[in-house]
Write a protein that holds these residues in place. Structure first.
Motif, mmCIF file in Angstrom:
data_model
loop_
_atom_site.group_PDB
_atom_site.id
_atom_site.type_symbol
_atom_site.label_atom_id
_atom_site.label_comp_id
_atom_site.label_asym_id
_atom_site.label_seq_id
_atom_site.Cartn_x
_atom_site.Cartn_y
_atom_site.Cartn_z
ATOM 1 N N HIS A 433 20.120 -19.111 -1.146
ATOM 2 C CA HIS A 433 19.978 -20.403 -1.829
ATOM 3 C C HIS A 433 18.697 -20.430 -2.664
ATOM 4 N N VAL A 434 17.585 -19.981 -2.088
ATOM 5 C CA VAL A 434 16.295 -19.980 -2.796
ATOM 6 C C VAL A 434 16.372 -19.101 -4.038
ATOM 7 N N GLU A 435 16.912 -17.908 -3.876
ATOM 8 C CA GLU A 435 17.014 -16.972 -4.998
ATOM 9 C C GLU A 435 17.904 -17.540 -6.099
ATOM 10 N N GLU A 436 18.998 -18.179 -5.710
ATOM 11 C CA GLU A 436 19.912 -18.751 -6.700
ATOM 12 C C GLU A 436 19.226 -19.848 -7.515
ATOM 13 N N GLU A 437 18.488 -20.743 -6.829
ATOM 14 C CA GLU A 437 17.818 -21.834 -7.537
ATOM 15 C C GLU A 437 16.776 -21.286 -8.522
#
Length: 488
Positions: A433-437
């Motif tokens: 999730h962090v990487e995607e954002e």
């Protein structure tokens, strides 16, 4: 509340208000201590301010935007003690900065010693004066600040209207101690455990980002968001926080930090440019630090050398902080320097702004009882020896004495209790999730940010500065991706 000012007026941010945001429009100044309300008022007038690249650079490098700079172009931010005048053309000019200094000149009406009962009564009055109808949530760590607020809430008769929440990761933490504190005052208490449901984290954080008028740069933000969603506060309820008393009860460095920093304070400023030779997380980088790095900015992560690689609008920000550190009033005293940076910038422009953002996102009333004029004036009327002790690194002496007299609470024995949130755990459990954002954020060059994340990933679990930097990128990226306050 949104207010309009005309030429010749003055806009003041008193000591009992954290921030006032101002925008010039059609010859008048539109101002509010609530950023969301100001942005809504501007939108009604067809004004949608753009983001400031300089402000974003400060956020990425230091997690804080220095006054009077604001996140949005054309906006001015006033901090505690600031005053601005409106010129004939409707523009705003900051004329006075009056942050609370560490050491005050002797006053004729000085009180010789602190009165614990008087302090208690003032804190109760501050709670009563700020509490709104309905429910309230107190983030209870059982440290000095939140325990004193629990005492005041009990004395004010708000036991049944307030729920205390302690955020905890794992089986052992602050929860049991906090539960005992709440029980002592007849306050309801709940331990909120870290959320390990990745889908829920994604949903809750994206909803938070969408509603937020600005990024919340405090890395514990996901813990706050999860706690508030778990309790399920209705709109308009009070979010009660113990932030806001450091400026007038003395921010002084802990003894170990005092010894380490004082030895090198101001001696190696000329060598600070050598810091750029090393990656920001390299241990040798610490040998070449400016005054600002030593005192407060070292805890933050990214530098221009990193952000300029993926953010086209990145600007150098450290020269500003270094020049501030060389001002006459701060350069001579390590203690004034430490107090000024921590109270004005870390407390107000970082921590309190983060709480304001969280409250705005959930449509809650942020309640900061320690930011009360009577309480502030009383503490400032005490002699220095009654507020803090430089030799021992102890501050908040009036609060310590009140808690001991009222509850037998020994602050030294209890130790420092804070809102514990593990960036390392959050990033490890929610990396997809962090990487995607971060990757999807249009502020960054996609190829460059992908290379940067690839370099950082092996270090996230082992390097605190690295995971702090990634957390800042995530909080800015997620906000920019989802907020409804930006015109797309």
């Amino acid at each position: 509340m949104v207010q309009l000012y005309k030429p010749g007026d003055s806009v003041v941010c008193p000591w009992n208000t954290s921030n006032v945001y101002c925008v010039s429009h059609n010859g008048t100044i539109i101002a509010s201590d609530d950023l969301a309300k100001l942005l809504a008022a501007l939108a009604e007038r067809g004004v949608h301010p753009a983001l400031s690249p300089l402000a974003l650079s400060h956020l990425l490098h230091h997690s804080v935007i220095p006054y009077p700079l604001a996140l949005y172009e054309g906006m001015t931010a006033l901090g505690q003690g600031d005053e601005a005048e409106i010129d004939t053309d409707g523009s705003l000019r900051v004329v006075v900065r009056r942050p609370i200094p560490l050491r005050l000149p002797p006053a004729p009406d000085v009180i010789e010693s602190a009165n614990p009962k008087r302090l208690r009564d003032l804190l109760v009055a501050a709670v009563v004066g700020r509490f709104v109808d309905g429910r309230g949530l107190l983030m209870l760590s059982s440290g000095k600040d939140s325990t004193a607020l629990a005492l005041a809430l009990d004395a004010a008769g708000y036991n049944r209207r307030v729920e205390c929440v302690t955020y905890q990761e794992g089986a052992h933490g602050e929860g049991e101690f906090a539960a005992a504190t709440a029980a002592r005052f007849g306050l309801r208490h709940r331990i909120v455990y870290e959320c390990k449901d990745r889908a829920e984290v994604r949903t809750s954080m994206q909803a938070f980002f969408e509603a937020s008028p600005s990024p919340s740069m405090d890395p514990i933000t996901p813990g706050y968001v999860h706690s508030i969603r778990t309790v399920g506060l209705p709109p308009g309820a009070a979010l009660i926080d113990g932030t806001g008393n450091d400026a007038y009860m003395g921010i002084i460095p802990p003894k170990r930090k005092w010894l380490a920093d004082l030895l090198s304070f101001g001696r190696f400023d000329g060598l600070a440019p050598l810091n750029r030779v090393f990656s920001y997380h390299h241990r040798l980088a610490k040998l070449f630090r400016s005054r600002a790095d030593q005192v407060v900015l070292d805890r933050f992560a990214l530098r221009f050398e990193e952000t300029s690689g993926f953010f086209q609008g990145s600007l150098r920000t450290l020269p500003y902080w270094n020049s501030l550190g060389r001002t006459a009033s701060l350069a001579k005293s390590y203690y004034e320097f430490f107090h000024h940076f921590r109270s004005v910038y870390y407390d107000n422009a970082h921590t309190i702004r983060a709480r304001e953002t969280i409250a705005a996102a959930f449509n809650l009333h942020l309640m900061l009882p320690y930011q009360d004029n009577s309480l502030i004036n009383y503490c400032l009327s005490l002699p220095e020896s009654e507020r803090f002790d430089v030799s021992t690194g102890r501050n908040k002496l009036p609060l310590r004495r009140m808690l001991y007299d009222e509850l037998g609470y020994n602050a030294e024995r209890v130790g420092k209790r804070i809102f514990n949130f593990s960036r390392r755990n959050f990033l490890a459990q929610n990396w997809a999730h962090v990487e995607e954002e971060i990757y999807e954020c249009t502020l960054w060059d996609r190829c460059a940010i992908a290379r940067f994340l690839d370099r950082m990933l092996p270090l996230v679990n082992s390097d605190d500065k690295c995971n702090y930097g990634i957390m800042q990128l995530y909080l800015v990226s997620g906000w920019h991706n989802h907020t409804r306050w930006l015109k797309r």
